[in-house]
Design a protein around this motif. Structure first.
Motif, PDB file in Angstrom:
ATOM      1  N   ALA A 175      14.276  10.809  -8.259  1.00 63.40           N
ATOM      2  CA  ALA A 175      15.396   9.968  -7.849  1.00 63.40           C
ATOM      3  C   ALA A 175      14.983   9.213  -6.594  1.00 63.40           C
ATOM      4  O   ALA A 175      14.472   9.803  -5.649  1.00 63.40           O
ATOM      5  CB  ALA A 175      16.627  10.814  -7.568  1.00 63.40           C
ATOM      6  N   TYR A 176      15.194   7.918  -6.606  1.00 59.44           N
ATOM      7  CA  TYR A 176      14.878   7.063  -5.464  1.00 59.44           C
ATOM      8  C   TYR A 176      16.193   6.641  -4.827  1.00 59.44           C
ATOM      9  O   TYR A 176      16.980   5.923  -5.425  1.00 59.44           O
ATOM     10  CB  TYR A 176      14.073   5.839  -5.922  1.00 59.44           C
ATOM     11  N   LEU A 177      16.444   7.105  -3.631  1.00 61.22           N
ATOM     12  CA  LEU A 177      17.690   6.834  -2.934  1.00 61.22           C
ATOM     13  C   LEU A 177      17.476   5.684  -1.950  1.00 61.22           C
ATOM     14  O   LEU A 177      16.712   5.818  -0.987  1.00 61.22           O
ATOM     15  CB  LEU A 177      18.170   8.088  -2.195  1.00 61.22           C
ATOM     16  N   SER A 178      18.109   4.565  -2.227  1.00 62.53           N
ATOM     17  CA  SER A 178      18.019   3.364  -1.383  1.00 62.53           C
ATOM     18  C   SER A 178      16.577   2.916  -1.168  1.00 62.53           C
ATOM     19  O   SER A 178      16.217   2.441  -0.099  1.00 62.53           O
ATOM     20  CB  SER A 178      18.704   3.594  -0.029  1.00 62.53           C
TER      21      SER A 178
ATOM     22  N   ALA B 195       0.831  -1.212   0.000  1.00 64.43           N
ATOM     23  CA  ALA B 195       0.000   0.000   0.000  1.00 64.43           C
ATOM     24  C   ALA B 195       0.863   1.259   0.000  1.00 64.43           C
ATOM     25  O   ALA B 195       0.566   2.233  -0.714  1.00 64.43           O
ATOM     26  CB  ALA B 195      -0.925  -0.004   1.210  1.00 64.43           C
ATOM     27  N   THR B 196       1.949   1.259   0.771  1.00 63.66           N
ATOM     28  CA  THR B 196       2.837   2.424   0.824  1.00 63.66           C
ATOM     29  C   THR B 196       3.564   2.596  -0.497  1.00 63.66           C
ATOM     30  O   THR B 196       3.703   3.717  -0.997  1.00 63.66           O
ATOM     31  CB  THR B 196       3.843   2.291   1.984  1.00 63.66           C
ATOM     32  N   ILE B 197       4.013   1.493  -1.093  1.00 64.38           N
ATOM     33  CA  ILE B 197       4.682   1.561  -2.393  1.00 64.38           C
ATOM     34  C   ILE B 197       3.742   2.155  -3.431  1.00 64.38           C
ATOM     35  O   ILE B 197       4.121   3.053  -4.188  1.00 64.38           O
ATOM     36  CB  ILE B 197       5.175   0.166  -2.832  1.00 64.38           C
ATOM     37  N   GLU B 198       2.519   1.666  -3.467  1.00 65.58           N
ATOM     38  CA  GLU B 198       1.543   2.177  -4.440  1.00 65.58           C
ATOM     39  C   GLU B 198       1.322   3.680  -4.243  1.00 65.58           C
ATOM     40  O   GLU B 198       1.282   4.449  -5.200  1.00 65.58           O
ATOM     41  CB  GLU B 198       0.230   1.416  -4.306  1.00 65.58           C
ATOM     42  N   PHE B 199       1.187   4.113  -3.002  1.00 63.06           N
ATOM     43  CA  PHE B 199       0.994   5.536  -2.698  1.00 63.06           C
ATOM     44  C   PHE B 199       2.190   6.353  -3.185  1.00 63.06           C
ATOM     45  O   PHE B 199       2.026   7.381  -3.844  1.00 63.06           O
ATOM     46  CB  PHE B 199       0.781   5.743  -1.197  1.00 63.06           C
ATOM     47  N   LEU B 200       3.408   5.914  -2.850  1.00 58.74           N
ATOM     48  CA  LEU B 200       4.608   6.666  -3.233  1.00 58.74           C
ATOM     49  C   LEU B 200       4.765   6.742  -4.750  1.00 58.74           C
ATOM     50  O   LEU B 200       5.112   7.799  -5.292  1.00 58.74           O
ATOM     51  CB  LEU B 200       5.849   6.054  -2.593  1.00 58.74           C
ATOM     52  N   VAL B 201       4.525   5.629  -5.430  1.00 60.94           N
ATOM     53  CA  VAL B 201       4.627   5.629  -6.892  1.00 60.94           C
ATOM     54  C   VAL B 201       3.614   6.610  -7.482  1.00 60.94           C
ATOM     55  O   VAL B 201       3.942   7.405  -8.363  1.00 60.94           O
ATOM     56  CB  VAL B 201       4.429   4.208  -7.460  1.00 60.94           C
ATOM     57  N   ASN B 202       2.385   6.578  -6.997  1.00 59.97           N
ATOM     58  CA  ASN B 202       1.351   7.472  -7.524  1.00 59.97           C
ATOM     59  C   ASN B 202       1.626   8.935  -7.203  1.00 59.97           C
ATOM     60  O   ASN B 202       1.348   9.815  -8.010  1.00 59.97           O
ATOM     61  CB  ASN B 202      -0.025   7.071  -6.994  1.00 59.97           C
ATOM     62  N   GLU B 203       2.175   9.220  -6.036  1.00 63.63           N
ATOM     63  CA  GLU B 203       2.450  10.603  -5.641  1.00 63.63           C
ATOM     64  C   GLU B 203       3.711  11.162  -6.297  1.00 63.63           C
ATOM     65  O   GLU B 203       3.747  12.321  -6.674  1.00 63.63           O
ATOM     66  CB  GLU B 203       2.592  10.705  -4.121  1.00 63.63           C
ATOM     67  N   CYS B 204       4.726  10.340  -6.423  1.00 63.98           N
ATOM     68  CA  CYS B 204       6.021  10.824  -6.905  1.00 63.98           C
ATOM     69  C   CYS B 204       6.132  10.825  -8.423  1.00 63.98           C
ATOM     70  O   CYS B 204       6.845  11.654  -8.980  1.00 63.98           O
ATOM     71  CB  CYS B 204       7.146   9.969  -6.326  1.00 63.98           C
ATOM     72  N   CYS B 205       5.495   9.906  -9.047  1.00 60.29           N
ATOM     73  CA  CYS B 205       5.661   9.724 -10.494  1.00 60.29           C
ATOM     74  C   CYS B 205       4.561  10.426 -11.261  1.00 60.29           C
ATOM     75  O   CYS B 205       3.536   9.835 -11.568  1.00 60.29           O
ATOM     76  CB  CYS B 205       5.657   8.248 -10.852  1.00 60.29           C
ATOM     77  N   THR B 206       4.779  11.678 -11.564  1.00 62.06           N
ATOM     78  CA  THR B 206       3.859  12.382 -12.446  1.00 62.06           C
ATOM     79  C   THR B 206       4.613  12.674 -13.730  1.00 62.06           C
ATOM     80  O   THR B 206       5.830  12.905 -13.703  1.00 62.06           O
ATOM     81  CB  THR B 206       3.339  13.679 -11.811  1.00 62.06           C
ATOM     82  N   GLN B 207       3.922  12.627 -14.841  1.00 62.74           N
ATOM     83  CA  GLN B 207       4.573  12.815 -16.134  1.00 62.74           C
ATOM     84  C   GLN B 207       5.321  14.141 -16.160  1.00 62.74           C
ATOM     85  O   GLN B 207       4.844  15.152 -15.654  1.00 62.74           O
ATOM     86  CB  GLN B 207       3.543  12.789 -17.263  1.00 62.74           C
TER      87      GLN B 207
ATOM     88  N   ASP C  30       4.533   2.013 -15.196  1.00 63.23           N
ATOM     89  CA  ASP C  30       4.426   2.875 -16.370  1.00 63.23           C
ATOM     90  C   ASP C  30       5.824   3.124 -16.942  1.00 63.23           C
ATOM     91  O   ASP C  30       6.694   3.689 -16.270  1.00 63.23           O
ATOM     92  CB  ASP C  30       3.764   4.194 -15.962  1.00 63.23           C
ATOM     93  N   LYS C  31       6.052   2.707 -18.186  1.00 68.76           N
ATOM     94  CA  LYS C  31       7.379   2.803 -18.807  1.00 68.76           C
ATOM     95  C   LYS C  31       7.857   4.245 -18.947  1.00 68.76           C
ATOM     96  O   LYS C  31       9.036   4.531 -18.769  1.00 68.76           O
ATOM     97  CB  LYS C  31       7.376   2.113 -20.171  1.00 68.76           C
ATOM     98  N   GLU C  32       6.949   5.162 -19.269  1.00 65.20           N
ATOM     99  CA  GLU C  32       7.342   6.572 -19.406  1.00 65.20           C
ATOM    100  C   GLU C  32       7.745   7.160 -18.059  1.00 65.20           C
ATOM    101  O   GLU C  32       8.724   7.890 -17.968  1.00 65.20           O
ATOM    102  CB  GLU C  32       6.205   7.379 -20.018  1.00 65.20           C
ATOM    103  N   LYS C  33       7.005   6.838 -17.023  1.00 63.96           N
ATOM    104  CA  LYS C  33       7.347   7.331 -15.688  1.00 63.96           C
ATOM    105  C   LYS C  33       8.670   6.739 -15.208  1.00 63.96           C
ATOM    106  O   LYS C  33       9.480   7.415 -14.593  1.00 63.96           O
ATOM    107  CB  LYS C  33       6.243   6.993 -14.696  1.00 63.96           C
ATOM    108  N   LYS C  34       8.886   5.455 -15.521  1.00 64.21           N
ATOM    109  CA  LYS C  34      10.133   4.808 -15.109  1.00 64.21           C
ATOM    110  C   LYS C  34      11.328   5.423 -15.840  1.00 64.21           C
ATOM    111  O   LYS C  34      12.402   5.589 -15.264  1.00 64.21           O
ATOM    112  CB  LYS C  34      10.074   3.301 -15.349  1.00 64.21           C
ATOM    113  N   ALA C  35      11.120   5.788 -17.107  1.00 62.32           N
ATOM    114  CA  ALA C  35      12.202   6.402 -17.890  1.00 62.32           C
ATOM    115  C   ALA C  35      12.597   7.759 -17.322  1.00 62.32           C
ATOM    116  O   ALA C  35      13.724   8.214 -17.530  1.00 62.32           O
ATOM    117  CB  ALA C  35      11.777   6.544 -19.351  1.00 62.32           C
ATOM    118  N   GLU C  36      11.692   8.419 -16.601  1.00 59.80           N
ATOM    119  CA  GLU C  36      11.976   9.714 -15.998  1.00 59.80           C
ATOM    120  C   GLU C  36      12.466   9.579 -14.559  1.00 59.80           C
ATOM    121  O   GLU C  36      12.629  10.570 -13.855  1.00 59.80           O
ATOM    122  CB  GLU C  36      10.704  10.583 -16.024  1.00 59.80           C
ATOM    123  N   SER C  37      12.684   8.356 -14.116  1.00 62.53           N
ATOM    124  CA  SER C  37      13.068   8.088 -12.731  1.00 62.53           C
ATOM    125  C   SER C  37      14.440   7.430 -12.680  1.00 62.53           C
ATOM    126  O   SER C  37      14.867   6.786 -13.636  1.00 62.53           O
ATOM    127  CB  SER C  37      12.040   7.161 -12.073  1.00 62.53           C
ATOM    128  N   TYR C  38      15.085   7.577 -11.543  1.00 62.17           N
ATOM    129  CA  TYR C  38      16.413   7.006 -11.344  1.00 62.17           C
ATOM    130  C   TYR C  38      16.476   6.356  -9.965  1.00 62.17           C
ATOM    131  O   TYR C  38      15.916   6.879  -9.010  1.00 62.17           O
ATOM    132  CB  TYR C  38      17.493   8.097 -11.416  1.00 62.17           C
TER     133      TYR C  38
END
Length: 73
Positions: A43-46, A26-38, A56-64
């Motif tokens: 950047a995800y640190l540890s 549930a926390t992962i889903e919340f963080l992904v939805n809140e942090c990953c906007t087009q 979402d491939k486009e959101k992942k491409a914009e993430s590190y």
């Protein structure tokens, strides 16, 4: 939401020696939805449990993900 299975969590168990942070599905889903906007770079640190749960491939491409993998002998 609590009963949802997270593929990353099913394949990888948390290892405290790596100082990584595994969250509940549930926390992962919340963080992904809140942090990953087009259009935003994130950047995800540890926090590989969050980064590798982005579907979402486009959101992942914009993430590190920044994570150190230490091999303990």
């Amino acid at each position: 939401m609590e009963n949802k299975k997270n593929a990353f969590l099913l394949r990888h168990k948390e290892n405290g020696d790596y100082n990584q942070y595994w969250y509940s599905p549930a926390t992962i889903e919340f963080l992904v939805n809140e942090c990953c906007t087009q259009g935003q770079k994130v950047a995800y640190l540890s926090t590989p449990s969050v980064y590798f749960s982005i579907k979402d491939k486009e959101k992942k491409a914009e993430s590190y993900v920044f994570d150190v993998r230490v091999i303990l002998k």
